[in-house]
Design a protein around this motif. Sequence first.
Motif, short mmCIF file in Angstrom:
data_model
loop_
_atom_site.label_atom_id
_atom_site.label_comp_id
_atom_site.label_asym_id
_atom_site.label_seq_id
_atom_site.Cartn_x
_atom_site.Cartn_y
_atom_site.Cartn_z
N LEU A 41 -34.02 -56.93 -53.99
CA LEU A 41 -33.85 -55.84 -54.96
C LEU A 41 -33.82 -56.47 -56.34
O LEU A 41 -32.95 -57.31 -56.61
N ILE A 42 -34.75 -56.07 -57.20
CA ILE A 42 -34.76 -56.61 -58.57
C ILE A 42 -34.31 -55.52 -59.54
O ILE A 42 -35.03 -54.55 -59.79
N ASN A 43 -33.10 -55.66 -60.04
CA ASN A 43 -32.53 -54.72 -61.01
C ASN A 43 -33.07 -55.10 -62.39
O ASN A 43 -32.53 -55.98 -63.06
N ASN A 44 -34.16 -54.44 -62.76
CA ASN A 44 -34.91 -54.82 -63.96
C ASN A 44 -34.93 -53.72 -65.03
O ASN A 44 -35.09 -54.02 -66.21
N ALA A 45 -34.74 -52.46 -64.63
CA ALA A 45 -34.83 -51.37 -65.63
C ALA A 45 -33.81 -51.62 -66.74
O ALA A 45 -32.67 -51.99 -66.49
N GLY A 46 -34.26 -51.44 -67.97
CA GLY A 46 -33.34 -51.68 -69.08
C GLY A 46 -33.91 -51.19 -70.39
O GLY A 46 -35.11 -51.01 -70.54
N VAL A 47 -33.01 -50.98 -71.33
CA VAL A 47 -33.39 -50.63 -72.69
C VAL A 47 -32.34 -51.24 -73.61
O VAL A 47 -31.21 -51.48 -73.18
N SER A 48 -32.73 -51.56 -74.85
CA SER A 48 -31.74 -52.09 -75.80
C SER A 48 -31.66 -51.18 -77.01
O SER A 48 -32.45 -50.23 -77.16
N HIS A 49 -30.69 -51.44 -77.84
CA HIS A 49 -30.64 -50.81 -79.17
C HIS A 49 -30.60 -51.96 -80.16
O HIS A 49 -30.23 -53.08 -79.80
N ILE A 50 -31.06 -51.70 -81.37
CA ILE A 50 -30.86 -52.68 -82.43
C ILE A 50 -30.21 -51.93 -83.60
O ILE A 50 -30.89 -51.21 -84.34
N SER A 51 -28.91 -52.06 -83.71
CA SER A 51 -28.15 -51.32 -84.73
C SER A 51 -26.73 -51.86 -84.74
O SER A 51 -26.17 -52.18 -83.68
N LEU A 52 -26.18 -51.96 -85.94
CA LEU A 52 -24.80 -52.44 -86.05
C LEU A 52 -23.85 -51.46 -85.37
O LEU A 52 -24.08 -50.24 -85.40
N PHE A 53 -22.80 -51.99 -84.78
CA PHE A 53 -21.82 -51.17 -84.05
C PHE A 53 -21.33 -49.99 -84.91
O PHE A 53 -21.27 -48.85 -84.43
N GLN A 54 -21.04 -50.27 -86.19
CA GLN A 54 -20.50 -49.20 -87.05
C GLN A 54 -21.50 -48.08 -87.28
O GLN A 54 -21.13 -46.98 -87.65
N LYS A 55 -22.79 -48.40 -87.11
CA LYS A 55 -23.83 -47.39 -87.36
C LYS A 55 -24.42 -46.85 -86.07
O LYS A 55 -25.47 -46.21 -86.08
N VAL A 67 -27.35 -47.33 -73.01
CA VAL A 67 -27.82 -48.69 -72.74
C VAL A 67 -27.02 -49.29 -71.57
O VAL A 67 -27.59 -49.92 -70.67
N ILE A 68 -25.70 -49.06 -71.58
CA ILE A 68 -24.84 -49.59 -70.50
C ILE A 68 -25.13 -48.86 -69.19
O ILE A 68 -25.18 -49.47 -68.12
N ASP A 69 -25.35 -47.56 -69.26
CA ASP A 69 -25.65 -46.78 -68.04
C ASP A 69 -26.89 -47.31 -67.33
O ASP A 69 -26.91 -47.42 -66.11
N ILE A 70 -27.93 -47.64 -68.10
CA ILE A 70 -29.19 -48.08 -67.47
C ILE A 70 -29.03 -49.48 -66.87
O ILE A 70 -29.24 -49.68 -65.68
N SER A 71 -28.62 -50.44 -67.71
CA SER A 71 -28.62 -51.84 -67.22
C SER A 71 -27.45 -52.14 -66.29
O SER A 71 -27.60 -52.88 -65.33
N LEU A 72 -26.27 -51.59 -66.59
CA LEU A 72 -25.11 -51.94 -65.76
C LEU A 72 -24.91 -50.94 -64.62
O LEU A 72 -24.94 -51.33 -63.44
N PHE A 73 -24.76 -49.66 -64.95
CA PHE A 73 -24.53 -48.71 -63.85
C PHE A 73 -25.78 -48.53 -62.99
O PHE A 73 -25.67 -48.34 -61.78
#
Length: 269
Positions: A88-102, A111-117
């Motif tokens: 099983l290769i858990n490969n699906a993922g997406v990132s964001h590029i943005s400062l935490f405050q923004k 992002v966490i739902d896709i890669s971790l959950f």
Amino acid sequence: MAEDFKDKVIVITGAASGLGYALCMRFAQAGSRIAAIDKDEKGLAALAEELTSRGAVNDIFICDVTDEAMVNDTIRDIINKMGDIYVLINNAGVSHISLFQKTRVSVLKKVIDISLFGTIYCTKAAIDSIIKTHGTVIGIASVAGYAPLAGRTGYAAAKHGMAGFLNTLRTEVDRAGAKVMLVFASYIKTNLARNNLNGDGTPMDHERITSGDVMLPEEAAESIFNAVVQEERQLILGETAQASWDLFRSDPQTYEQIMLSFNDYVFEE
Ligand SMILES: NC(=O)c1ccc[n+]([C@@H]2O[C@H](COP(=O)([O-])OP(=O)(O)OC[C@H]3O[C@@H](n4cnc5c(N)ncnc54)[C@H](O)[C@@H]3O)[C@@H](O)[C@H]2O)c1
């Protein structure tokens, strides 16, 4: 042994694009039977056409890995149609590029739902089958899975979480004969850059600024395939990933300075 992968069922999430697509092709070349999961219906259809034209046994499964019930149904369907799962290769993922405050919390959560959950749901549904075959669970993590990467707090949380989850799972399933491998990759030339999210959740739709070496998905897939054959526990994939791994362990502050010099643009977005 590479020949051990012949006729084995390999499940790959995020299979319709980039690294997932290349992994499907690499395992198909080894004679594996490919179960390809993605939420992108059109992409999956194109993948199936290519796999079939290469003579590979394959089936495609439209599934959003953040939907636990859909994942359970899909994995059950795969086992019923194709047999027990070897990899099983858990490969699906997406990132964001943005400062935490923004960044909206909903974006971090996505992002966490896709890669971790997504990884947790797929692994939970498949683990009994993988133990039966003495197979392997793989997680595609990132430099952001072991070191800080400015502008990607959600991605780092997802990939550090994935690493913690899978490294711990290994200690539980090892005695049952199942294996776990983590891949910590630096830059691979895929659609990830275009699919990256802004802080408000809209896609960035432009190439990001990268630092260091850039790998082709086929090269990355070849290295991952070889590492699975060698039953590696971990693969640090790419020169930047290896240099970051070494430096962050020996001198974290210097790592941070160098990482920030390459990622300064995130403070301007
Ligand atoms: N490209 C890089 O530089 C790089 C570096 C390190 C790690 N990675 C990791 O590699 C993996 C593959 O990414 P890629 O670079 O090939 O990107 P990509 O955008 O080309 O492919 C990602 C695939 O995942 C699918 N996907 C996204 N959300 C999904 C969901 N909820 N359910 C099912 N499928 C979903 C997309 O439809 C797409 O087909 C990711 O986990 C990424 O974090 C990529």
